[in-house]
Scaffold this motif. Structure first.
Motif, PDB file in Angstrom:
ATOM      1  N   THR A 135       0.840  -1.199   0.000  1.00  0.00           N
ATOM      2  CA  THR A 135       0.000   0.000   0.000  1.00  0.00           C
ATOM      3  C   THR A 135       0.876   1.249   0.000  1.00  0.00           C
ATOM      4  N   ILE A 136       0.285   2.360  -0.431  1.00  0.00           N
ATOM      5  CA  ILE A 136       0.941   3.664  -0.339  1.00  0.00           C
ATOM      6  C   ILE A 136      -0.050   4.654   0.255  1.00  0.00           C
ATOM      7  N   GLN A 137       0.475   5.716   0.846  1.00  0.00           N
ATOM      8  CA  GLN A 137      -0.351   6.816   1.315  1.00  0.00           C
ATOM      9  C   GLN A 137      -0.361   7.868   0.210  1.00  0.00           C
ATOM     10  N   ALA A 138      -1.506   8.005  -0.460  1.00  0.00           N
ATOM     11  CA  ALA A 138      -1.508   8.858  -1.648  1.00  0.00           C
ATOM     12  C   ALA A 138      -2.917   9.276  -2.037  1.00  0.00           C
ATOM     13  N   ASP A 139      -2.974  10.264  -2.906  1.00  0.00           N
ATOM     14  CA  ASP A 139      -4.199  10.631  -3.603  1.00  0.00           C
ATOM     15  C   ASP A 139      -4.199   9.810  -4.892  1.00  0.00           C
ATOM     16  N   ALA A 140      -5.036   8.789  -4.948  1.00  0.00           N
ATOM     17  CA  ALA A 140      -4.993   7.831  -6.061  1.00  0.00           C
ATOM     18  C   ALA A 140      -5.176   8.514  -7.415  1.00  0.00           C
ATOM     19  N   GLU A 141      -6.093   9.474  -7.499  1.00  0.00           N
ATOM     20  CA  GLU A 141      -6.357  10.133  -8.781  1.00  0.00           C
ATOM     21  C   GLU A 141      -5.141  10.922  -9.264  1.00  0.00           C
ATOM     22  N   MET A 142      -4.441  11.570  -8.342  1.00  0.00           N
ATOM     23  CA  MET A 142      -3.273  12.352  -8.736  1.00  0.00           C
ATOM     24  C   MET A 142      -2.134  11.441  -9.196  1.00  0.00           C
ATOM     25  N   ILE A 143      -1.960  10.309  -8.517  1.00  0.00           N
ATOM     26  CA  ILE A 143      -0.902   9.377  -8.921  1.00  0.00           C
ATOM     27  C   ILE A 143      -1.250   8.719 -10.254  1.00  0.00           C
ATOM     28  N   GLU A 144      -2.524   8.427 -10.469  1.00  0.00           N
ATOM     29  CA  GLU A 144      -2.953   7.915 -11.776  1.00  0.00           C
ATOM     30  C   GLU A 144      -2.614   8.924 -12.868  1.00  0.00           C
TER      31      GLU A 144
END
Length: 242
Positions: A135-144
Motif C-alpha cells: 500500500t501507499i499513502q496517496a491521492d490515487a487520482e493524482m498518482i494515476e
C-alpha cells in the motif's frame, strides 16, 4: 545542517531562475512576431488601401497578405494563451487527499485505462506488482494522472518502433514502495536529462513542457520523488518513490 539549508536554497533559486528564463523566452517568442506583424499590416493598409467614394478597395494579393498576417497573429496569440493556461495549471495544483491506496488496484486500474489507448497500436504493454498487499499513502487520482502522463510519453516515443514495449511495475525495495514506467524507446539524451523536469522545457514539437514538471510536483506533494534513468535506444525508467 546550515550547509544543507544553504544548498536547498541555492537549488530553489536556480529552479526559479530557470522558470523565469523559460517564461521570458516563451512570452518574447510570442509577442515579438505579433508586434512586428501588426506594424507590417498597418503599413500595408496605409499604402495599399484606396478610398473610393464611400468604400475602400485593395488588390487581391494584398488581401492575401493581410489574411496570412492575421492568421499568424491568431496562431501566436492562441499559443500564448495555451502557455499561460499551462503555467496556471502548474502553479495551482490542489492539495492531495491522502488515503491508504492498495498498489495492486492502482496498477490494475491504470493498466486497464492504458490498454484501451493502445488498442490500435502494435506496442506491447505489460503490468505487474510484487505483492498484492503493498500500500501507499496517496491521492490515487493524482498518482494515476502521473502514471498516465508517463505512459503516454512512452507511447509517443515508441510510435516509430516496430518492437516497442512498455512496462508498468509496482515493487518494494526494502525501504520504499516503487512504481516504475519502463520503455525501450529512443530515450533521453544526456544533455536533456537534467532539464526535463524544468517547467516548460520540452523536446517535443507540440509539447507544452508541463507534464513532467507537474508529475514531479505531485510526487513532492506526496513527500515522494520522481526520477529518471535513460540509456538511449535501450531503456528508459521513470521511478515514483513513496
Amino acid at each position: 545542517m546550515q550547509n544543507i539549508q544553504t544548498e536547498l536554497q541555492k537549488q530553489e533559486l536556480e529552479a526559479w531562475q530557470n522558470l523565469t528564463r523559460v517564461l521570458r523566452h516563451e512570452i518574447i517568442n510570442s509577442i515579438t512576431p505579433i508586434s512586428s506583424l501588426t506594424s507590417t499590416l498597418r503599413e500595408i493598409l496605409d499604402h495599399e488601401l484606396v478610398k473610393k467614394e464611400n468604400d475602400y478597395e485593395m488588390k487581391g494579393d494584398v488581401a492575401d497578405d493581410l489574411r496570412e498576417g492575421l492568421s499568424t497573429i491568431e496562431s501566436r496569440s492562441k499559443g500564448l494563451i495555451k502557455f499561460i493556461d499551462a503555467y496556471r495549471e502548474y502553479t495551482s495544483l490542489p492539495q492531495p487527499k491522502i488515503k491508504t491506496v492498495l498498489l495492486k488496484e492502482l496498477i490494475e486500474k491504470t493498466a486497464q485505462f492504458m490498454r484501451q489507448q493502445l488498442k490500435n497500436t502494435s506496442l506491447e504493454f505489460s503490468s505487474s506488482y510484487s505483492s498484492e498487499y503493498l500500500t501507499i499513502q496517496a491521492d490515487a487520482e493524482m498518482i494515476e494522472q502521473v502514471l498516465i502522463n508517463l505512459i503516454k510519453n512512452a507511447i509517443e516515443s515508441l510510435l516509430q518502433n516496430e518492437h516497442g514495449k512498455i512496462e508498468l511495475i509496482g515493487t518494494y525495495d526494502g525501504q520504499n514502495v516503487l512504481i516504475q514506467v519502463i520503455d525501450n524507446g529512443p530515450g533521453i539524451i544526456p544533455e536533456a536529462i537534467n532539464r526535463i523536469f524544468v517547467p516548460f522545457f520540452t523536446t517535443k514539437k507540440s509539447g507544452s513542457g508541463i507534464g513532467l514538471a507537474l508529475s514531479r510536483q505531485i510526487m513532492q506533494m506526496h513527500d515522494g520523488s520522481l526520477t529518471v534513468e535513460s540509456e538511449p535506444n535501450v531503456k528508459t525508467v521513470f521511478t515514483l518513490r513513496f
